[in-house]
Design a protein around this motif. Structure first.
Motif, PDB file in Angstrom:
ATOM      1  N   ARG A  38       8.009 -51.165  -9.934  1.00 20.12           N
ATOM      2  CA  ARG A  38       7.451 -50.846 -11.251  1.00 20.12           C
ATOM      3  C   ARG A  38       5.997 -50.393 -11.139  1.00 20.12           C
ATOM      4  O   ARG A  38       5.157 -51.103 -10.613  1.00 20.12           O
ATOM      5  CB  ARG A  38       7.530 -52.090 -12.129  1.00 20.12           C
ATOM      6  CG  ARG A  38       7.018 -51.930 -13.520  1.00 20.12           C
ATOM      7  CD  ARG A  38       7.015 -53.307 -14.207  1.00 20.12           C
ATOM      8  NE  ARG A  38       6.758 -53.228 -15.614  1.00 20.12           N
ATOM      9  CZ  ARG A  38       5.534 -53.250 -16.141  1.00 20.12           C
ATOM     10  NH1 ARG A  38       4.483 -53.339 -15.359  1.00 20.12           N
ATOM     11  NH2 ARG A  38       5.375 -53.163 -17.447  1.00 20.12           N
ATOM     12  N   PRO A  39       5.695 -49.202 -11.681  1.00 19.29           N
ATOM     13  CA  PRO A  39       4.294 -48.764 -11.686  1.00 19.29           C
ATOM     14  C   PRO A  39       3.478 -49.586 -12.692  1.00 19.29           C
ATOM     15  O   PRO A  39       4.022 -50.089 -13.679  1.00 19.29           O
ATOM     16  CB  PRO A  39       4.373 -47.295 -12.104  1.00 19.29           C
ATOM     17  CG  PRO A  39       5.698 -47.123 -12.742  1.00 19.29           C
ATOM     18  CD  PRO A  39       6.596 -48.192 -12.226  1.00 19.29           C
ATOM     19  N   GLN A  40       2.185 -49.700 -12.447  1.00 19.32           N
ATOM     20  CA  GLN A  40       1.302 -50.444 -13.341  1.00 19.32           C
ATOM     21  C   GLN A  40       1.275 -49.798 -14.734  1.00 19.32           C
ATOM     22  O   GLN A  40       1.200 -50.495 -15.739  1.00 19.32           O
ATOM     23  CB  GLN A  40      -0.115 -50.489 -12.752  1.00 19.32           C
ATOM     24  CG  GLN A  40      -1.134 -51.261 -13.544  1.00 19.32           C
ATOM     25  CD  GLN A  40      -0.864 -52.770 -13.588  1.00 19.32           C
ATOM     26  OE1 GLN A  40      -0.084 -53.292 -12.802  1.00 19.32           O
ATOM     27  NE2 GLN A  40      -1.492 -53.453 -14.509  1.00 19.32           N
ATOM     28  N   GLU A  41       1.328 -48.478 -14.769  1.00 28.47           N
ATOM     29  CA  GLU A  41       1.370 -47.739 -16.038  1.00 28.47           C
ATOM     30  C   GLU A  41       2.539 -46.768 -16.002  1.00 28.47           C
ATOM     31  O   GLU A  41       2.863 -46.217 -14.950  1.00 28.47           O
ATOM     32  CB  GLU A  41       0.073 -46.947 -16.253  1.00 28.47           C
ATOM     33  CG  GLU A  41      -1.161 -47.797 -16.371  1.00 28.47           C
ATOM     34  CD  GLU A  41      -2.409 -46.957 -16.583  1.00 28.47           C
ATOM     35  OE1 GLU A  41      -3.341 -47.484 -17.204  1.00 28.47           O
ATOM     36  OE2 GLU A  41      -2.460 -45.802 -16.133  1.00 28.47           O
ATOM     37  N   TYR A  42       3.155 -46.556 -17.159  1.00 28.09           N
ATOM     38  CA  TYR A  42       4.225 -45.572 -17.241  1.00 28.09           C
ATOM     39  C   TYR A  42       4.485 -45.189 -18.700  1.00 28.09           C
ATOM     40  O   TYR A  42       4.114 -45.896 -19.620  1.00 28.09           O
ATOM     41  CB  TYR A  42       5.514 -46.056 -16.574  1.00 28.09           C
ATOM     42  CG  TYR A  42       6.182 -47.245 -17.225  1.00 28.09           C
ATOM     43  CD1 TYR A  42       7.162 -47.076 -18.201  1.00 28.09           C
ATOM     44  CD2 TYR A  42       5.854 -48.546 -16.855  1.00 28.09           C
ATOM     45  CE1 TYR A  42       7.800 -48.161 -18.793  1.00 28.09           C
ATOM     46  CE2 TYR A  42       6.487 -49.628 -17.439  1.00 28.09           C
ATOM     47  CZ  TYR A  42       7.452 -49.432 -18.400  1.00 28.09           C
ATOM     48  OH  TYR A  42       8.072 -50.506 -18.982  1.00 28.09           O
ATOM     49  N   SER A  61       1.104 -50.234 -20.185  1.00 31.70           N
ATOM     50  CA  SER A  61       0.085 -50.574 -19.201  1.00 31.70           C
ATOM     51  C   SER A  61       0.205 -52.066 -18.926  1.00 31.70           C
ATOM     52  O   SER A  61       0.109 -52.873 -19.864  1.00 31.70           O
ATOM     53  CB  SER A  61      -1.310 -50.227 -19.712  1.00 31.70           C
ATOM     54  OG  SER A  61      -2.285 -50.565 -18.745  1.00 31.70           O
ATOM     55  N   ALA A  62       0.421 -52.415 -17.652  1.00 30.67           N
ATOM     56  CA  ALA A  62       0.672 -53.804 -17.247  1.00 30.67           C
ATOM     57  C   ALA A  62       1.887 -54.307 -18.031  1.00 30.67           C
ATOM     58  O   ALA A  62       2.941 -53.700 -17.950  1.00 30.67           O
ATOM     59  CB  ALA A  62      -0.564 -54.667 -17.430  1.00 30.67           C
ATOM     60  N   ASP A  63       1.743 -55.348 -18.811  1.00 29.56           N
ATOM     61  CA  ASP A  63       2.855 -55.881 -19.607  1.00 29.56           C
ATOM     62  C   ASP A  63       2.663 -55.609 -21.092  1.00 29.56           C
ATOM     63  O   ASP A  63       3.198 -56.334 -21.927  1.00 29.56           O
ATOM     64  CB  ASP A  63       2.984 -57.394 -19.373  1.00 29.56           C
ATOM     65  CG  ASP A  63       3.442 -57.704 -17.967  1.00 29.56           C
ATOM     66  OD1 ASP A  63       4.197 -56.889 -17.407  1.00 29.56           O
ATOM     67  OD2 ASP A  63       3.037 -58.748 -17.424  1.00 29.56           O
ATOM     68  N   ASP A  92       8.206 -54.837 -22.416  1.00 32.21           N
ATOM     69  CA  ASP A  92       8.628 -53.957 -21.333  1.00 32.21           C
ATOM     70  C   ASP A  92       9.911 -53.256 -21.772  1.00 32.21           C
ATOM     71  O   ASP A  92      10.979 -53.865 -21.777  1.00 32.21           O
ATOM     72  CB  ASP A  92       8.861 -54.761 -20.059  1.00 32.21           C
ATOM     73  CG  ASP A  92       9.198 -53.884 -18.857  1.00 32.21           C
ATOM     74  OD1 ASP A  92       9.452 -52.672 -19.038  1.00 32.21           O
ATOM     75  OD2 ASP A  92       9.228 -54.411 -17.732  1.00 32.21           O
ATOM     76  N   ASP A 143       2.642 -43.844 -13.554  1.00 34.09           N
ATOM     77  CA  ASP A 143       1.211 -43.708 -13.293  1.00 34.09           C
ATOM     78  C   ASP A 143       0.454 -42.938 -14.364  1.00 34.09           C
ATOM     79  O   ASP A 143      -0.518 -42.246 -14.071  1.00 34.09           O
ATOM     80  CB  ASP A 143       0.977 -43.078 -11.913  1.00 34.09           C
ATOM     81  CG  ASP A 143       1.686 -43.854 -10.817  1.00 34.09           C
ATOM     82  OD1 ASP A 143       1.660 -45.100 -10.869  1.00 34.09           O
ATOM     83  OD2 ASP A 143       2.276 -43.223  -9.926  1.00 34.09           O
TER      84      ASP A 143
END
Length: 157
Positions: A38-42, A61-63, A92, A143
């Motif tokens: 899982r990317p940190q941002e998507y 971004s994050a959770d 998420d 990302d």
């Protein structure tokens, strides 16, 4: 039934299962793949299939879902998206896809596919007799949190 007919029947049956994705998916393994890749941002866009063809678009971004848009048009253009006002909030959307694909116990899971790199559910379809539906992911952009990258990705034919 002759051996040739039995062989043909098995081949056709196997092809039918392949067309629908994994008939017995290992959701836990795919959730673990998502957790590790899982990317940190998507940014992710989901589209409901079946009668309701609406789209959801999330920047994560994050959770935290930091932006959330919706469109009721089947093939949404950038001007068709409306911000929901429900963000920021913890969430998420990919976990929600897993939950939805595993859910609907009264229905049969007819189609399931996973993203090969990240492991998320890229499409699922439940057959509920006379009705059915599911979701698909026309756009996933790792990302970034710029929703514009997926606003033109409505899965047009």
């Amino acid at each position: 039934m002759g051996m040739r007919a039995l062989g043909s029947l098995l081949m056709v049956s196997s092809l039918g299962l392949l067309a629908c994705g994994d008939p017995d998916p290992d959701f836990e393994a795919k959730r673990e793949q998502w957790a590790s890749a899982r990317p940190q941002e998507y940014v992710i866009q989901t589209r409901f299939t079946g009668v309701a063809g609406s789209h959801m678009l999330y920047a994560v971004s994050a959770d935290t879902i930091i932006a959330e848009y919706t469109s009721i048009k089947r093939f949404a253009e950038p001007e068709d998206w409306e911000e929901t006002g429900d963000s920021p909030r913890v969430g998420d959307p990919v976990q929600a896809l897993f939950d939805a694909a595993e859910g609907a116990r009264r229905c049969d899971l007819r189609e399931i596919e996973f993203d090969p790199k990240y492991g998320f559910v890229s499409i699922y379809y439940h057959d509920c007799g006379e009705e059915g539906g599911g979701e698909e992911v026309p756009c996933f952009a790792p990302d970034t949190t710029d929703v514009a990258v997926c606003m033109n990705q409505s899965g047009e034919p």
